[in-house]
Scaffold this motif. Structure first.
Motif: not given
Length: 291
Positions: A198-210
């Motif tokens: 997938l292209s980078k724009r189709r990826i959303v990193p999730l939070p690494l900390m609350r």
């Protein structure tokens, strides 16, 4: 150099030993701090709020300073212990990635997967800011920088093609990133053999900390915000509205998912952990839960 099982075990044991020592140090520090806090309370009771003498003010200021220094020292020890815990998580994750790359990816039953995702969200490190410290990206609702590259093993939201060419946001694990093509290779978290490029724009990193609501409420989505969130007991993201924010560091968002099967057009309130709530993205046929 690959991290062997033997080396990983030694590294984990070293950190567990350090954590044990830090726990004793924290306990000793807390006991000492209690004595100083009791001394401060006695001084406050002795002099009262109307006492203005230089001698009384000097004693109170001195005791306040002592208690503040105690708190700083205790905080430092706690942060050191939390850092060691995160190091253990990183070591185990590196071993898991190596096993996957070697073709030893384990098959996880769906019930166990749901439990694992829940525990992962609950144990996500908590960011507690220091005075005047800026909340960094990937804490709560703070998005990643545009230049950010997710690491192998990171869990992300990925936009993939589904049935009838419809786009769907799924929970996925980063396998690799090709900088020349600006594309990720990811595995569907719920399918051991379903891999996507997938292209980078189709990826959303999730939070690494609350985010801590008590110290960093600005790092949470405001009430009424349209978001994408992992629908409970699934591995897919759907459109939802923030109904209530977490009130404590261990609490979840209360969300209303867009769902045409209900007369109001939204589901009853459902709880979703911070880790699985991200900014809304407009996509092709980005439907609701019942679509």
């Amino acid at each position: 150099m690959p991290l062997t099982a033997e080396v990983a075990a030694i590294q984990v044991q070293e950190r567990l030993t350090s954590i044990q020592g830090l726990i004793h140090a924290i306990d000793n520090e807390r006991r000492r701090n209690e004595n100083n806090l009791n001394n401060l309370t006695r001084l406050q009771e002795k002099y009262g709020p109307d006492e203005k003498s230089n001698s009384a003010q000097h004693k109170l200021r001195s005791q306040y300073k002592t208690c503040m220094n105690d708190a700083i020292q205790e905080e430092s020890l706690i942060r050191d212990a939390l850092a060691k815990i995160q190091e253990i998580r990183n070591i185990r994750n590196e071993r898991r990635i190596q096993a996957r790359n070697a073709g030893n990816k384990e098959t996880i039953r769906r019930g166990a997967l749901m439990k694992m995702l829940q525990i992962s969200a609950q144990t996500l490190p908590l960011f507690v800011s220091k005075p005047d410290e800026k909340t960094p990206p990937l804490v709560g609702a703070i998005p990643a920088d545009s230049s950010y590259i997710a690491k192998p093993g990171d869990i992300v939201a990925a936009l993939v093609k589904g049935l009838e060419d419809e786009d769907s946001w799924i929970l996925a694990e980063i396998v690799s990133f090709n900088a020349s093509q600006n594309k990720y290779e990811v595995d569907d978290i719920d399918e051991t053999k379903d891999r996507h490029v997938l292209s980078k724009r189709r990826i959303v990193p999730l939070p690494l900390m609350r985010a801590n609501p008590e110290t960093d409420a600005h790092a949470l989505f405001p009430k009424g915000t349209m978001v994408m969130a992992l629908y409970p007991q699934t591995t897919c993201f759907y459109k939802a509205i923030i109904n209530n924010l977490p009130e404590t560091a261990t609490a979840d968002y209360e969300l209303l998912f867009e769902d045409a099967s209900y007369p109001e057009g939204y589901s009853p309130p459902l709880l979703v952990a911070q880790r699985y709530v991200i900014a809304f993205k407009h996509t092709k046929k980005s439907g609701n839960v019942s679509s």
